[in-house]
Write a protein that holds these residues in place. Structure first.
Motif, PDB file in Angstrom:
ATOM      1  N   SER A 108       0.830  -1.240   0.083  1.00 42.72           N
ATOM      2  CA  SER A 108       0.090  -0.046  -0.024  1.00 42.72           C
ATOM      3  C   SER A 108       0.877   1.280   0.033  1.00 42.72           C
ATOM      4  N   ARG A 109       0.146   2.439  -0.392  1.00 43.03           N
ATOM      5  CA  ARG A 109       0.931   3.702  -0.385  1.00 43.03           C
ATOM      6  C   ARG A 109       1.246   4.024   1.164  1.00 43.03           C
ATOM      7  N   VAL A 110       0.645   3.534   1.838  1.00 39.30           N
ATOM      8  CA  VAL A 110       0.943   4.003   3.469  1.00 39.30           C
ATOM      9  C   VAL A 110       2.233   3.331   3.842  1.00 39.30           C
ATOM     10  N   ARG A 111       2.111   1.963   3.520  1.00 36.80           N
ATOM     11  CA  ARG A 111       3.211   1.353   3.982  1.00 36.80           C
ATOM     12  C   ARG A 111       4.701   1.642   3.187  1.00 36.80           C
ATOM     13  N   SER A 112       4.462   2.074   2.021  1.00 33.95           N
ATOM     14  CA  SER A 112       5.751   2.813   1.298  1.00 33.95           C
ATOM     15  C   SER A 112       5.936   4.241   1.786  1.00 33.95           C
TER      16      SER A 112
ATOM     17  N   MET B 183      13.058  10.831  -3.461  1.00 34.13           N
ATOM     18  CA  MET B 183      13.716   9.986  -4.462  1.00 34.13           C
ATOM     19  C   MET B 183      13.412   8.673  -3.884  1.00 34.13           C
ATOM     20  N   TYR B 184      13.387   8.319  -2.590  1.00 30.07           N
ATOM     21  CA  TYR B 184      13.467   6.947  -2.438  1.00 30.07           C
ATOM     22  C   TYR B 184      11.859   6.479  -2.371  1.00 30.07           C
ATOM     23  N   LEU B 185      11.011   7.566  -2.304  1.00 36.17           N
ATOM     24  CA  LEU B 185       9.619   7.274  -2.430  1.00 36.17           C
ATOM     25  C   LEU B 185       9.109   6.922  -3.775  1.00 36.17           C
ATOM     26  N   GLY B 186       9.788   7.529  -4.782  1.00 30.18           N
ATOM     27  CA  GLY B 186       9.511   7.456  -6.307  1.00 30.18           C
ATOM     28  C   GLY B 186      10.346   6.208  -6.558  1.00 30.18           C
ATOM     29  N   TYR B 187      11.169   5.797  -6.104  1.00 31.88           N
ATOM     30  CA  TYR B 187      12.075   4.473  -6.321  1.00 31.88           C
ATOM     31  C   TYR B 187      11.440   3.419  -5.815  1.00 31.88           C
ATOM     32  N   GLU B 188      11.035   3.361  -4.837  1.00 27.40           N
ATOM     33  CA  GLU B 188      10.088   2.186  -4.265  1.00 27.40           C
ATOM     34  C   GLU B 188       8.866   2.049  -5.220  1.00 27.40           C
ATOM     35  N   ARG B 189       7.992   3.229  -5.438  1.00 27.46           N
ATOM     36  CA  ARG B 189       6.652   3.032  -6.429  1.00 27.46           C
ATOM     37  C   ARG B 189       7.169   2.394  -7.705  1.00 27.46           C
ATOM     38  N   LEU B 190       8.013   3.122  -8.323  1.00 24.56           N
ATOM     39  CA  LEU B 190       8.536   2.396  -9.559  1.00 24.56           C
ATOM     40  C   LEU B 190       8.697   1.118  -9.580  1.00 24.56           C
ATOM     41  N   TRP B 191       9.555   0.402  -8.727  1.00 28.43           N
ATOM     42  CA  TRP B 191       9.856  -1.187  -8.550  1.00 28.43           C
ATOM     43  C   TRP B 191       8.501  -1.856  -8.233  1.00 28.43           C
ATOM     44  N   GLN B 192       7.589  -1.356  -7.655  1.00 27.01           N
ATOM     45  CA  GLN B 192       6.364  -1.890  -7.430  1.00 27.01           C
ATOM     46  C   GLN B 192       5.681  -2.088  -8.641  1.00 27.01           C
TER      47      GLN B 192
END
Length: 68
Positions: A3-7, A50-59
């Motif tokens: 979920s976005r909350v977890r990210s 940057m980290y948030l975008g990176y995590e969401r991209l890998w999802q």
């Protein structure tokens, strides 16, 4: 998929760790708590985004995932 909350939670915790580390490095390098804090806050803001975008991209990338 998480979920976005977890990210966001993971990103915040990671940035707190990074904030503390960067503050220490800045303090050692400059000798000024004020400059060290400013450096750490700027680094945390940039790093968080940057980290948030990176995590969401890998999802979105399926490569390397094992189907359950």
């Amino acid at each position: 998929m998480e979920s976005r909350v977890r990210s966001v939670t993971k990103a915040v915790v990671w940035q707190v760790i990074g904030l503390l580390g960067m503050t220490l490095v800045g303090l050692v390098m400059t000798g000024s708590a004020s400059v060290a804090g400013s450096m750490a806050l700027m680094n945390a803001g940039i790093g968080f985004a940057m980290y948030l975008g990176y995590e969401r991209l890998w999802q979105r990338i399926q490569w390397g995932r094992i189907a359950r």
